[in-house]
Write an enzyme that holds these catalytic residues in place. Structure first.
Site, mmCIF file in Angstrom:
data_model
loop_
_atom_site.group_PDB
_atom_site.id
_atom_site.type_symbol
_atom_site.label_atom_id
_atom_site.label_comp_id
_atom_site.label_asym_id
_atom_site.label_seq_id
_atom_site.Cartn_x
_atom_site.Cartn_y
_atom_site.Cartn_z
ATOM 1 N N GLU A 219 42.179 42.259 27.859
ATOM 2 C CA GLU A 219 41.871 42.387 29.282
ATOM 3 C C GLU A 219 41.218 43.716 29.639
ATOM 4 O OE1 GLU A 219 42.412 40.002 31.549
ATOM 5 O OE2 GLU A 219 43.670 38.631 30.389
ATOM 6 N N ASP B 240 36.512 38.716 37.797
ATOM 7 C CA ASP B 240 36.713 38.179 36.451
ATOM 8 C C ASP B 240 35.710 37.053 36.199
ATOM 9 O OD1 ASP B 240 37.669 35.860 37.681
ATOM 10 O OD2 ASP B 240 39.743 36.134 37.027
#
Length: 177
Positions: A35, A44
């Site tokens: 991440e 994202d």
């Protein structure tokens, strides 16, 4: 070459496992690698505003464009999200698990695809029925992002395929011995 190395687990994750690290330690390292840790809000792959290691809410409020947090605040947010994911595993997975297995399942189910998609999944049914190998196989089926097949490199989501292989390797750690 071992199966674990083929699945691309990093030397750092493998070293933690070899040292007998806890699930939170393994999961922290794995999520840092997958991440990243962004102190400024970003969208994202699905276009959702996120911050730190993929958090969509901070202190109960949604992440918004322009939000900035200190590294220390992200560390606290990340710890909360990690602990929630591991608590979900403890509550919902009914078979005994090793520390690497807990980390792999926590990354896949509550952290990445979310409980709403996990509960009706083949993975969830298989793991709780004791079919560990079948459950680990099912993790590797989750390779679409926004309808795009991530095996097709031009779809720019191939990292999803690698991540599923790695989560599967963690979730099945040690069952082939």
């Amino acid at each position: 070459m071992s199966r674990k190395l083929r699945y691309g687990l990093s030397a750092a994750v493998l070293a933690l496992i070899a040292a007998g690290a806890s699930a939170p330690e393994i999961l922290d390292q794995f999520l840092d690698e997958k991440e990243g840790n962004h102190t400024t809000a970003y969208r994202d792959g699905a276009g959702i505003w996120t911050i730190c290691r993929g958090a969509t809410r901070v202190d109960g409020k949604p992440v918004i464009p322009g939000m900035k947090l200190s590294k220390e605040k992200c560390d606290r947010v990340n710890a909360i999200e990690r602990d929630k994911a591991l608590a979900w595993v403890e509550k919902n997975i009914k078979v005994p698990l090793t520390e690497p297995q807990k980390a792999g399942i926590a990354s896949f189910c509550p952290y990445n695809i979310g409980p709403g998609k996990c509960f009706p999944s083949t993975f969830y049914r298989r793991i709780n029925a004791g079919d560990r190998k079948g459950a680990c196989e099912a993790i590797r089926w989750w390779i679409k992002d926004g309808g795009r097949d991530c095996r097709i490199r031009s779809n720019n989501c191939y990292g999803q395929v690698s991540r599923r292989d790695q989560e599967s390797a963690l979730a099945c750690w040690g069952i082939d011995r």
